[in-house]
Scaffold this motif. Sequence first.
Motif, PDB file in Angstrom:
ATOM      1  N   ALA A 298       4.473  14.258 -12.413  1.00 46.33           N
ATOM      2  CA  ALA A 298       3.548  14.394 -13.535  1.00 46.33           C
ATOM      3  C   ALA A 298       3.607  13.086 -14.319  1.00 46.33           C
ATOM      4  N   ILE A 299       2.459  12.444 -14.516  1.00 48.01           N
ATOM      5  CA  ILE A 299       2.475  11.106 -15.110  1.00 48.01           C
ATOM      6  C   ILE A 299       2.421  11.131 -16.636  1.00 48.01           C
ATOM      7  N   GLY A 300       2.228  12.310 -17.223  1.00 49.96           N
ATOM      8  CA  GLY A 300       2.175  12.385 -18.680  1.00 49.96           C
ATOM      9  C   GLY A 300       0.867  11.890 -19.245  1.00 49.96           C
ATOM     10  N   HIS A 301      -0.182  11.929 -18.456  1.00 54.69           N
ATOM     11  CA  HIS A 301      -1.514  11.514 -18.908  1.00 54.69           C
ATOM     12  C   HIS A 301      -2.550  12.314 -18.126  1.00 54.69           C
ATOM     13  N   ALA A 302      -3.538  12.838 -18.829  1.00 56.79           N
ATOM     14  CA  ALA A 302      -4.642  13.588 -18.224  1.00 56.79           C
ATOM     15  C   ALA A 302      -4.159  14.811 -17.439  1.00 56.79           C
ATOM     16  N   ASP A 303      -2.965  15.295 -17.727  1.00 54.27           N
ATOM     17  CA  ASP A 303      -2.365  16.441 -17.030  1.00 54.27           C
ATOM     18  C   ASP A 303      -2.283  16.213 -15.520  1.00 54.27           C
ATOM     19  N   ALA A 304      -2.174  14.960 -15.123  1.00 54.32           N
ATOM     20  CA  ALA A 304      -2.277  14.614 -13.702  1.00 54.32           C
ATOM     21  C   ALA A 304      -0.932  14.628 -12.992  1.00 54.32           C
ATOM     22  N   LEU A 305      -0.996  14.978 -11.701  1.00 54.71           N
ATOM     23  CA  LEU A 305       0.110  14.812 -10.770  1.00 54.71           C
ATOM     24  C   LEU A 305      -0.251  13.664  -9.841  1.00 54.71           C
ATOM     25  N   TYR A 306       0.690  12.739  -9.652  1.00 55.35           N
ATOM     26  CA  TYR A 306       0.409  11.565  -8.829  1.00 55.35           C
ATOM     27  C   TYR A 306       1.593  11.311  -7.906  1.00 55.35           C
ATOM     28  N   GLY A 307       1.300  10.809  -6.695  1.00 56.28           N
ATOM     29  CA  GLY A 307       2.414  10.543  -5.798  1.00 56.28           C
ATOM     30  C   GLY A 307       2.018   9.831  -4.519  1.00 56.28           C
ATOM     31  N   PHE A 308       2.983   9.787  -3.595  1.00 57.62           N
ATOM     32  CA  PHE A 308       2.808   9.108  -2.311  1.00 57.62           C
ATOM     33  C   PHE A 308       3.332  10.000  -1.193  1.00 57.62           C
ATOM     34  N   LYS A 309       2.620  10.005  -0.080  1.00 57.47           N
ATOM     35  CA  LYS A 309       3.112  10.604   1.160  1.00 57.47           C
ATOM     36  C   LYS A 309       2.978   9.536   2.235  1.00 57.47           C
ATOM     37  N   SER A 310       4.017   9.348   3.025  1.00 56.58           N
ATOM     38  CA  SER A 310       3.992   8.259   4.001  1.00 56.58           C
ATOM     39  C   SER A 310       4.811   8.622   5.229  1.00 56.58           C
ATOM     40  N   GLY A 311       4.671   7.819   6.272  1.00 56.29           N
ATOM     41  CA  GLY A 311       5.423   8.072   7.489  1.00 56.29           C
ATOM     42  C   GLY A 311       5.065   7.103   8.592  1.00 56.29           C
ATOM     43  N   PHE A 312       5.638   7.341   9.774  1.00 55.29           N
ATOM     44  CA  PHE A 312       5.416   6.486  10.939  1.00 55.29           C
ATOM     45  C   PHE A 312       5.448   7.321  12.211  1.00 55.29           C
ATOM     46  N   ASP A 313       4.466   7.111  13.065  1.00 55.89           N
ATOM     47  CA  ASP A 313       4.375   7.779  14.365  1.00 55.89           C
ATOM     48  C   ASP A 313       4.587   6.722  15.447  1.00 55.89           C
ATOM     49  N   ARG A 314       5.731   6.768  16.128  1.00 55.06           N
ATOM     50  CA  ARG A 314       6.041   5.769  17.148  1.00 55.06           C
ATOM     51  C   ARG A 314       5.135   5.880  18.356  1.00 55.06           C
ATOM     52  N   LYS A 315       4.548   7.066  18.570  1.00 60.33           N
ATOM     53  CA  LYS A 315       3.665   7.248  19.717  1.00 60.33           C
ATOM     54  C   LYS A 315       2.315   6.573  19.490  1.00 60.33           C
ATOM     55  N   SER A 316       1.695   6.855  18.345  1.00 62.70           N
ATOM     56  CA  SER A 316       0.376   6.289  18.048  1.00 62.70           C
ATOM     57  C   SER A 316       0.463   4.974  17.286  1.00 62.70           C
ATOM     58  N   LEU A 317       1.651   4.665  16.763  1.00 62.12           N
ATOM     59  CA  LEU A 317       1.912   3.490  15.923  1.00 62.12           C
ATOM     60  C   LEU A 317       1.193   3.567  14.581  1.00 62.12           C
ATOM     61  N   ALA A 318       0.854   4.787  14.159  1.00 63.64           N
ATOM     62  CA  ALA A 318       0.271   4.972  12.830  1.00 63.64           C
ATOM     63  C   ALA A 318       1.367   4.807  11.779  1.00 63.64           C
ATOM     64  N   LEU A 319       1.174   3.849  10.891  1.00 60.72           N
ATOM     65  CA  LEU A 319       2.138   3.547   9.833  1.00 60.72           C
ATOM     66  C   LEU A 319       1.377   3.392   8.528  1.00 60.72           C
ATOM     67  N   GLY A 320       1.855   4.039   7.469  1.00 66.62           N
ATOM     68  CA  GLY A 320       1.156   3.857   6.201  1.00 66.62           C
ATOM     69  C   GLY A 320       1.482   4.921   5.186  1.00 66.62           C
ATOM     70  N   LEU A 321       0.577   5.072   4.214  1.00 66.81           N
ATOM     71  CA  LEU A 321       0.803   6.018   3.130  1.00 66.81           C
ATOM     72  C   LEU A 321      -0.522   6.495   2.557  1.00 66.81           C
TER      73      LEU A 321
END
Length: 321
Positions: A43-66
Amino acid sequence: MIIIPESAIAELITSSDCLKAVEEVFASMANRSAYNFPVIREAIGHADALYGFKSGFDRKSLALGLKSGGFWPNNTSRGLTNHQSAIFLFDADTGKCRAVVGGNLLTALRTAAASAISIKYLARKDAKVLGMIGAGHQSTFQLRAALEQRAFEKILAWNPHPDMLSRLEEVAKEEGLPFEAVDRDRLGAESDVIISITSSFAPLLKASQVRAGTHLACMGTDTKGKQEIEAELLAAATVFTDEVEQAITIGETQHAIEKGLIRKEAVVELGAVINGTHPGRTSQDQVTLFDGTGVGLQDLAVASAAVELALARGVAIEVDF
């Protein structure tokens, strides 16, 4: 660097594309070829908002990011969807930013794909009645994706604000299916498959309301404290999830774990069913439950699919970066 704006997503990728991408990444996760990094959600304490990051890596497809974004509850008054996000993909060989992709519609599509995959692998083949709990923005995506998995003959629905059920009724009408707004007792007593997609912090469905043989896709709980389903219902079901660690900490499973009703070891990755290393449903009377918490690898998978489609069709925006 490739840019795919939010406005281009709808014409670029289909629900079928997303289902294929998410199913493959679930399998990769179960094979330990792909893994998610720890989630940040605040919770960022502004506009009642929730903010965040989800990320990971797939060695099979080589998808990397967030995926970066969150929930802004007051956006509806601004003509915007409450969920806002963008997905960043990086080259796994060099670390260079490869693409930035609009994440709003992709998030809705990948969330619907996850529950649809659970229905594909866990619901009874003869399932005829679909129950919907929740009628927010995400609900129509959930409904459309579910209808592609079984030959449902009727849709039942409940929402805290009944006037919002019209959006689900419109989808049912488009599909030529009867639709009824009902109470939760009737929904649980008659549904073969139940999808819950709300932002509730209190259980909306009890174990006593669900009949034998039901499959539940619980898709709304993705934060500490949220809850759609009574913990005792998870104890009575065989529980599947996208990622076990996330489910027991911020998913629907958190409450059953805290009460000591189930053990972490009893929760099964849906990818294991896809890979054939777990049987999934083993009887017609078994209650199965999918705790869909939403993982970063899902976002990377559908964003990667969108990038490849954009390149193949010659509509990708490429800039020096």
